[in-house]
Design a protein around this motif. Structure first.
Motif, PDB file in Angstrom:
ATOM      1  N   ILE A  50       4.113   5.443  -0.304  1.00  0.00           N
ATOM      2  CA  ILE A  50       2.736   4.752   0.268  1.00  0.00           C
ATOM      3  C   ILE A  50       1.749   5.704   0.286  1.00  0.00           C
ATOM      4  O   ILE A  50       0.129   5.245  -0.200  1.00  0.00           O
ATOM      5  CB  ILE A  50       2.572   3.809   1.573  1.00  0.00           C
ATOM      6  CG1 ILE A  50       3.225   2.639   1.997  1.00  0.00           C
ATOM      7  CG2 ILE A  50       1.052   3.602   2.122  1.00  0.00           C
ATOM      8  CD1 ILE A  50       3.645   2.482   2.956  1.00  0.00           C
ATOM      9  N   ALA A  51       1.285   6.802   0.360  1.00  0.00           N
ATOM     10  CA  ALA A  51       0.595   7.920   0.284  1.00  0.00           C
ATOM     11  C   ALA A  51      -0.236   8.069  -0.913  1.00  0.00           C
ATOM     12  O   ALA A  51      -0.787   8.995  -1.117  1.00  0.00           O
ATOM     13  CB  ALA A  51       0.809   9.299   1.287  1.00  0.00           C
ATOM     14  N   ASP A  52       1.826   8.642  -1.863  1.00  0.00           N
ATOM     15  CA  ASP A  52       1.280   8.880  -3.123  1.00  0.00           C
ATOM     16  C   ASP A  52       0.403   7.238  -3.568  1.00  0.00           C
ATOM     17  O   ASP A  52      -0.350   8.156  -4.485  1.00  0.00           O
ATOM     18  CB  ASP A  52       2.371   8.998  -4.345  1.00  0.00           C
ATOM     19  CG  ASP A  52       3.237  10.268  -4.091  1.00  0.00           C
ATOM     20  OD1 ASP A  52       3.012  11.223  -2.685  1.00  0.00           O
ATOM     21  OD2 ASP A  52       4.716   9.788  -3.994  1.00  0.00           O
ATOM     22  N   LEU A  53       0.580   6.722  -3.347  1.00  0.00           N
ATOM     23  CA  LEU A  53       0.416   5.610  -4.241  1.00  0.00           C
ATOM     24  C   LEU A  53      -1.349   5.364  -3.845  1.00  0.00           C
ATOM     25  O   LEU A  53      -2.209   4.894  -4.535  1.00  0.00           O
ATOM     26  CB  LEU A  53       0.917   3.843  -3.629  1.00  0.00           C
ATOM     27  CG  LEU A  53       1.740   3.405  -4.402  1.00  0.00           C
ATOM     28  CD1 LEU A  53       3.033   2.700  -3.610  1.00  0.00           C
ATOM     29  CD2 LEU A  53       2.181   3.808  -5.884  1.00  0.00           C
ATOM     30  N   GLU A  54      -1.782   5.586  -2.309  1.00  0.00           N
ATOM     31  CA  GLU A  54      -3.167   5.755  -1.747  1.00  0.00           C
ATOM     32  C   GLU A  54      -3.537   6.886  -2.506  1.00  0.00           C
ATOM     33  O   GLU A  54      -5.328   6.641  -3.089  1.00  0.00           O
ATOM     34  CB  GLU A  54      -2.930   5.842  -0.193  1.00  0.00           C
ATOM     35  CG  GLU A  54      -3.067   4.396  -0.008  1.00  0.00           C
ATOM     36  CD  GLU A  54      -3.292   4.003   1.296  1.00  0.00           C
ATOM     37  OE1 GLU A  54      -3.487   3.350   2.203  1.00  0.00           O
ATOM     38  OE2 GLU A  54      -2.822   5.693   1.786  1.00  0.00           O
ATOM     39  N   GLY A  57      -4.897   5.800  -6.352  1.00  0.00           N
ATOM     40  CA  GLY A  57      -5.710   4.824  -6.299  1.00  0.00           C
ATOM     41  C   GLY A  57      -5.041   3.743  -6.671  1.00  0.00           C
ATOM     42  O   GLY A  57      -5.676   2.205  -6.815  1.00  0.00           O
ATOM     43  N   TYR A  58      -3.745   3.150  -6.394  1.00  0.00           N
ATOM     44  CA  TYR A  58      -3.169   2.147  -6.623  1.00  0.00           C
ATOM     45  C   TYR A  58      -3.143   1.532  -5.859  1.00  0.00           C
ATOM     46  O   TYR A  58      -2.827  -0.071  -5.843  1.00  0.00           O
ATOM     47  CB  TYR A  58      -1.514   2.818  -7.064  1.00  0.00           C
ATOM     48  CG  TYR A  58      -1.441   2.632  -7.886  1.00  0.00           C
ATOM     49  CD1 TYR A  58      -1.317   2.195  -9.859  1.00  0.00           C
ATOM     50  CD2 TYR A  58      -0.609   4.737  -8.655  1.00  0.00           C
ATOM     51  CE1 TYR A  58      -1.541   2.737 -10.845  1.00  0.00           C
ATOM     52  CE2 TYR A  58      -1.520   5.516  -9.882  1.00  0.00           C
ATOM     53  CZ  TYR A  58      -1.106   4.143 -10.503  1.00  0.00           C
ATOM     54  OH  TYR A  58      -1.114   5.129 -12.437  1.00  0.00           O
ATOM     55  N   LEU A  59      -3.213   1.515  -4.976  1.00  0.00           N
ATOM     56  CA  LEU A  59      -3.226   1.085  -3.464  1.00  0.00           C
ATOM     57  C   LEU A  59      -4.467   1.464  -1.796  1.00  0.00           C
ATOM     58  O   LEU A  59      -4.901   2.787  -2.077  1.00  0.00           O
ATOM     59  CB  LEU A  59      -1.559   1.004  -2.135  1.00  0.00           C
ATOM     60  CG  LEU A  59      -1.311   0.494  -1.854  1.00  0.00           C
ATOM     61  CD1 LEU A  59      -1.259  -0.959  -1.810  1.00  0.00           C
ATOM     62  CD2 LEU A  59       0.216   1.541  -1.215  1.00  0.00           C
ATOM     63  N   SER A  60      -4.570   0.608  -1.417  1.00  0.00           N
ATOM     64  CA  SER A  60      -5.694   1.142  -0.004  1.00  0.00           C
ATOM     65  C   SER A  60      -5.467  -0.041   0.857  1.00  0.00           C
ATOM     66  O   SER A  60      -5.124  -0.518   1.068  1.00  0.00           O
ATOM     67  CB  SER A  60      -7.087   0.814  -0.622  1.00  0.00           C
ATOM     68  OG  SER A  60      -7.458  -0.494  -1.052  1.00  0.00           O
ATOM     69  N   HIS A  61      -5.635   0.703   2.346  1.00  0.00           N
ATOM     70  CA  HIS A  61      -5.536  -0.434   3.340  1.00  0.00           C
ATOM     71  C   HIS A  61      -5.999  -0.024   4.603  1.00  0.00           C
ATOM     72  O   HIS A  61      -6.759   0.607   4.473  1.00  0.00           O
ATOM     73  CB  HIS A  61      -4.422   0.262   3.895  1.00  0.00           C
ATOM     74  CG  HIS A  61      -4.461   1.714   4.675  1.00  0.00           C
ATOM     75  ND1 HIS A  61      -4.914   2.710   3.917  1.00  0.00           N
ATOM     76  CD2 HIS A  61      -4.338   1.988   6.198  1.00  0.00           C
ATOM     77  CE1 HIS A  61      -4.119   3.954   5.261  1.00  0.00           C
ATOM     78  NE2 HIS A  61      -4.633   2.980   6.149  1.00  0.00           N
ATOM     79  N   THR A  62      -6.424  -1.196   5.066  1.00  0.00           N
ATOM     80  CA  THR A  62      -7.482  -1.526   6.341  1.00  0.00           C
ATOM     81  C   THR A  62      -6.185  -1.284   7.285  1.00  0.00           C
ATOM     82  O   THR A  62      -5.915  -2.266   7.380  1.00  0.00           O
ATOM     83  CB  THR A  62      -8.355  -2.333   5.947  1.00  0.00           C
ATOM     84  OG1 THR A  62      -8.046  -3.908   5.821  1.00  0.00           O
ATOM     85  CG2 THR A  62      -9.515  -1.850   4.932  1.00  0.00           C
TER      86      THR A  62
END
Length: 110
Positions: A50-54, A57-62
């Motif tokens: 998840i950290a890699d993807l964030e 720029g492939y993923l973000s979270h709130t």
């Protein structure tokens, strides 16, 4: 998650990053624990993915209370030169399927 699948050894066609992304696409509020069970990975490995993807720029979270809500960037282009021009959305169209299809349960009885 109903049960923890048995671990897998050997090579596979789909990367762990793609599996984690597909799990998030199925449920943007999914817990890391449930992603790990579904993808047959450790929770620590899922957190790194998840950290890699964030980071790329492939993923973000709130954060909403104790829950993360993930947002996938469907228009991001895949990283490997062999997939030049293909987007995350095109990958997910192949990977994401209705839970009833995956488990073989009749529709509405997941």
């Amino acid at each position: 998650m109903v049960g923890v699948p048995a671990p897998h050894t050997g090579w596979t066609f789909i990367t762990s990053h793609a599996r984690v992304l597909a799990a998030i696409a199925d449920n943007p509020n999914v817990r890391v624990r449930d992603i790990a069970a579904r993808c047959r990975l450790t929770e620590r490995a899922v957190a790194r993915i998840i950290a890699d993807l964030e980071q790329d720029g492939y993923l973000s979270h709130t954060r909403e209370g104790r829950t993360n809500t993930y947002r996938i960037e469907p228009d991001r282009v895949l990283r490997h030169p062999a997939e030049a021009g293909l987007t995350v959305a095109s990958l997910l169209a192949l990977l994401v399927q209705d839970e009833s299809e995956r488990t073989g349960a009749p529709s509405g009885q997941v």
